[in-house]
Write a protein that holds these residues in place. Structure first.
Motif, PDB file in Angstrom:
ATOM      1  N   SER A 179       0.859  -1.185   0.000  1.00  0.00           N
ATOM      2  CA  SER A 179       0.000   0.000   0.000  1.00  0.00           C
ATOM      3  C   SER A 179       0.894   1.235   0.000  1.00  0.00           C
ATOM      4  O   SER A 179       2.001   1.209   0.542  1.00  0.00           O
ATOM      5  CB  SER A 179      -0.898   0.020   1.239  1.00  0.00           C
ATOM      6  OG  SER A 179      -1.788  -1.073   1.206  1.00  0.00           O
ATOM      7  N   VAL A 219      -3.558  -0.601  -1.914  1.00  0.00           N
ATOM      8  CA  VAL A 219      -4.246   0.660  -1.643  1.00  0.00           C
ATOM      9  C   VAL A 219      -3.298   1.797  -1.983  1.00  0.00           C
ATOM     10  O   VAL A 219      -2.115   1.738  -1.672  1.00  0.00           O
ATOM     11  CB  VAL A 219      -4.642   0.764  -0.147  1.00  0.00           C
ATOM     12  CG1 VAL A 219      -5.287   2.108   0.152  1.00  0.00           C
ATOM     13  CG2 VAL A 219      -5.552  -0.378   0.259  1.00  0.00           C
ATOM     14  N   LYS A 220      -3.832   2.825  -2.627  1.00  0.00           N
ATOM     15  CA  LYS A 220      -3.055   4.043  -2.861  1.00  0.00           C
ATOM     16  C   LYS A 220      -3.882   5.213  -2.353  1.00  0.00           C
ATOM     17  O   LYS A 220      -4.998   5.434  -2.800  1.00  0.00           O
ATOM     18  CB  LYS A 220      -2.662   4.205  -4.322  1.00  0.00           C
ATOM     19  CG  LYS A 220      -3.684   3.816  -5.335  1.00  0.00           C
ATOM     20  CD  LYS A 220      -3.112   3.860  -6.736  1.00  0.00           C
ATOM     21  CE  LYS A 220      -3.982   3.071  -7.687  1.00  0.00           C
ATOM     22  NZ  LYS A 220      -3.454   2.961  -9.009  1.00  0.00           N
ATOM     23  N   GLU A 221      -3.327   5.920  -1.381  1.00  0.00           N
ATOM     24  CA  GLU A 221      -4.033   7.033  -0.749  1.00  0.00           C
ATOM     25  C   GLU A 221      -3.240   8.318  -0.901  1.00  0.00           C
ATOM     26  O   GLU A 221      -2.070   8.383  -0.531  1.00  0.00           O
ATOM     27  CB  GLU A 221      -4.249   6.762   0.742  1.00  0.00           C
ATOM     28  CG  GLU A 221      -5.349   5.783   1.042  1.00  0.00           C
ATOM     29  CD  GLU A 221      -6.732   6.271   0.659  1.00  0.00           C
ATOM     30  OE1 GLU A 221      -7.009   7.490   0.763  1.00  0.00           O
ATOM     31  OE2 GLU A 221      -7.538   5.426   0.249  1.00  0.00           O
TER      32      GLU A 221
END
Length: 132
Positions: free
Chosen positions: A94, A123-125
């Motif tokens: 992530s 996940v990429k935030e």
């Protein structure tokens, strides 16, 4: 080519008459600013040296042929991150990155390099940069 000062005046230094001409530019301290300055300076073939602009975009010598820097590109930071991921044997990670030119460009390069090694992003935030 060079840019002369607008007034065309000359000044004296050590009893020598000198025409005011820009021979080169030192700076800027950010990649965003350096990119803008480099785009202008290239029209006049004026060299630019930056001490803090790390964007890999500035490594494109076809676009920024008069730009150089005294600090490595972020490309090497991204490469080190991928090397660590590979060393740890991770294939699924992530990523959290800042919403800034630095964060977005580094993320894009990281995403590309991870794909080259078949490492998936779970996940990429993107964190919104606080303006205060």
């Amino acid at each position: 080519g060079s840019i002369s000062n607008i007034d065309g005046a000359e000044y004296h230094c050590n009893k020598t008459q000198v025409r005011k001409v820009i021979s080169g530019v030192v700076g800027a301290a950010s990649s965003v600013t350096s990119i803008q300055v480099a785009n202008l300076l290239r029209l006049f073939k004026i060299p630019q040296v930056s001490f803090f602009s790390t964007s890999p975009e500035l490594s494109n010598k076809q676009r920024f042929e008069y730009f150089t820097r005294t600090i490595p590109s972020d490309h090497y930071q991204v490469k080190a991150m991928v090397d660590i991921v590979r060393l740890m044997g991770w294939s699924y990670i992530s990523i959290i990155y800042e919403e800034s030119n630095y964060g977005i460009k580094a993320f894009e390069e990281l995403e590309d390099l991870l794909a080259d090694y078949n490492i998936c992003i779970a996940v990429k935030e993107k964190l919104v940069k606080d303006s205060g």
